[in-house]
Enzyme design. Structure first.
Site, PDB file in Angstrom:
ATOM      1  N   ASP A  44       0.843  -1.195   0.000  1.00 50.76           N
ATOM      2  CA  ASP A  44       0.000   0.000   0.000  1.00 50.76           C
ATOM      3  C   ASP A  44       0.881   1.248   0.000  1.00 50.76           C
ATOM      4  O   ASP A  44       1.635   1.488   0.932  1.00 50.76           O
ATOM      5  CB  ASP A  44      -0.865  -0.008   1.266  1.00 50.76           C
ATOM      6  CG  ASP A  44      -1.804   1.182   1.297  1.00 50.76           C
ATOM      7  OD1 ASP A  44      -2.914   1.071   0.761  1.00 50.76           O
ATOM      8  OD2 ASP A  44      -1.410   2.234   1.850  1.00 50.76           O
ATOM      9  N   TYR A  49       3.046   9.736  -0.058  1.00 53.80           N
ATOM     10  CA  TYR A  49       4.116   9.122   0.743  1.00 53.80           C
ATOM     11  C   TYR A  49       5.495   9.376   0.118  1.00 53.80           C
ATOM     12  O   TYR A  49       6.512   9.127   0.761  1.00 53.80           O
ATOM     13  CB  TYR A  49       3.920   7.607   0.888  1.00 53.80           C
ATOM     14  CG  TYR A  49       2.637   7.154   1.547  1.00 53.80           C
ATOM     15  CD1 TYR A  49       1.787   8.052   2.199  1.00 53.80           C
ATOM     16  CD2 TYR A  49       2.267   5.811   1.532  1.00 53.80           C
ATOM     17  CE1 TYR A  49       0.611   7.615   2.789  1.00 53.80           C
ATOM     18  CE2 TYR A  49       1.093   5.375   2.121  1.00 53.80           C
ATOM     19  CZ  TYR A  49       0.266   6.277   2.742  1.00 53.80           C
ATOM     20  OH  TYR A  49      -0.895   5.835   3.324  1.00 53.80           O
ATOM     21  N   LYS A  74      -2.784   6.129  -4.010  1.00 52.24           N
ATOM     22  CA  LYS A  74      -3.886   7.046  -3.654  1.00 52.24           C
ATOM     23  C   LYS A  74      -3.668   8.420  -4.262  1.00 52.24           C
ATOM     24  O   LYS A  74      -2.526   8.887  -4.337  1.00 52.24           O
ATOM     25  CB  LYS A  74      -3.965   7.191  -2.118  1.00 52.24           C
ATOM     26  CG  LYS A  74      -3.901   5.869  -1.387  1.00 52.24           C
ATOM     27  CD  LYS A  74      -4.065   6.013   0.107  1.00 52.24           C
ATOM     28  CE  LYS A  74      -3.732   4.698   0.805  1.00 52.24           C
ATOM     29  NZ  LYS A  74      -2.277   4.490   1.044  1.00 52.24           N
ATOM     30  N   HIS A 107      -7.497   9.782  -1.456  1.00 49.81           N
ATOM     31  CA  HIS A 107      -6.829   9.635  -0.158  1.00 49.81           C
ATOM     32  C   HIS A 107      -7.622  10.242   1.007  1.00 49.81           C
ATOM     33  O   HIS A 107      -7.704   9.665   2.073  1.00 49.81           O
ATOM     34  CB  HIS A 107      -5.427  10.264  -0.238  1.00 49.81           C
ATOM     35  CG  HIS A 107      -4.464   9.702   0.753  1.00 49.81           C
ATOM     36  ND1 HIS A 107      -3.113   9.664   0.526  1.00 49.81           N
ATOM     37  CD2 HIS A 107      -4.647   9.148   1.976  1.00 49.81           C
ATOM     38  CE1 HIS A 107      -2.516   9.115   1.579  1.00 49.81           C
ATOM     39  NE2 HIS A 107      -3.422   8.799   2.467  1.00 49.81           N
TER      40      HIS A 107
END
Ligand code: A2P
Length: 278
Positions: A44, A49, A74, A107
């Site tokens: 994931d 990120y 996301k 997200h």
């Protein structure tokens, strides 16, 4: 690894490696590679990120065929609406070095930048995701941090397959969980270990000793036994392995109930979806 069916052709493994905070690309690559070598088949990530490139590289280097690894990314809060979503998605694919993702999520439901008209924008965004689904570039569609009311506000043609939300013994949004389970939306739990902050809780320690498991494994099994897919993050090789070793036991209903009784509003660690400052 057991899987849960998301739609006609798509099966999601029951646990995945969470990669939030793995923002050093070398570390991220090493962890994802170690996870795949330990048996994880579900990774994931997210635009936000900053590690999609490392995730893609690790998957390539693992030698495991792409179609045997379930990859989620996301859409970050900067992008909404048709054009931006299509472009941001293509940029993600490039960083991942892939030609499709298994699951693509919005997200957050109501980014600060778009809070005034988030409902309309989420609908446009989701419609763009449906276009990508029709092109075979996304195999299942979903959202993250959506509470019951955000799901009710969303108009869809292709059903939402997944909602990824905070879940651990100290916090659960039971109303949203119940709504999702009634509407066949699979829940993924982020921060399933409470970011490591709840592992010395007396009840969790007691159960760890009772089941001959570690506190982390009790928390992960608690997610699975609530029909929730946990996404534990770790950058420690031994813990990455430990977190996968949860399929040889299950918690008794009475122990699940005791763990549920730990959850409260105060236990929430992450941002509130309606008021997040980003
Ligand atoms: P580290 O990455 O240094 O191994 P969550 O998934 O709930 O966000 O929790 C992640 C946090 O929990 C990280 O700080 C991680 O530390 C720690 N962690 C992950 N797995 C374990 C484990 N098996 N035992 C103890 N702490 C863990």
């Amino acid at each position: 690894m057991e899987t849960i069916q998301l739609n006609e052709n798509v099966f999601i493994p029951q646990i995945g490696l969470g990669t939030w905070k793995l923002d050093d690309l070398e570390v991220a690559k090493k962890c994802v590679l170690a996870a795949i070598q330990s048996g994880y088949r579900h990774i994931d990530t997210a635009m936000g990120y900053g590690n999609e490139e490392a995730v893609g590289q690790a998957i390539k280097e693992s030698g495991i065929p792409r179609d045997q690894i379930f990859v989620t990314t996301k859409l970050s809060n900067d992008f909404r609406g048709r054009e931006e979503t299509l472009q941001a998605f293509e940029d993600s694919l490039k960083r991942l070095q892939m030609d499709y993702v298994d699951l693509f999520l919005i997200h957050w439901p109501a980014p600060k930048k778009y809070r005034e008209n988030y409902v309309e924008l989420n609908n446009e965004t989701y419609a763009a995701m449906e276009e990508l689904y029709a092109l075979g570039k996304i195999r299942a569609l979903g959202v993250s941090n959506f509470m019951k009311h955000h799901l009710e506000e969303l108009s869809v043609k292709i059903p939402v397959s997944v909602n990824q939300i905070e879940f651990h013994p100290y916090y659960a949004d039971w109303q949203t969980i119940q709504y999702c389970q009634q509407h066949h939306i699979v829940i993924e739990g982020y921060s399933p270990l409470g970011r490591g902050q709840i592992l010395s809780d007396p009840l969790i320690l007691e159960l760890a000793s009772l089941y001959h498991k570690t506190p982390a494994q009790i928390c992960l099994r608690y997610a699975i036994d609530n029909h929730i897919i946990p996404l534990p993050k770790s950058q420690t090789l031994e813990r990455i392995k430990e977190n996968l070793d949860i399929f040889d036991f299950s918690l008794k209903e009475t122990d699940i109930e005791r763990l549920r009784s730990l959850s409260s509003e105060n236990g929430k660690i992450g941002s509130h979806p309606d008021f997040a400052d980003f």
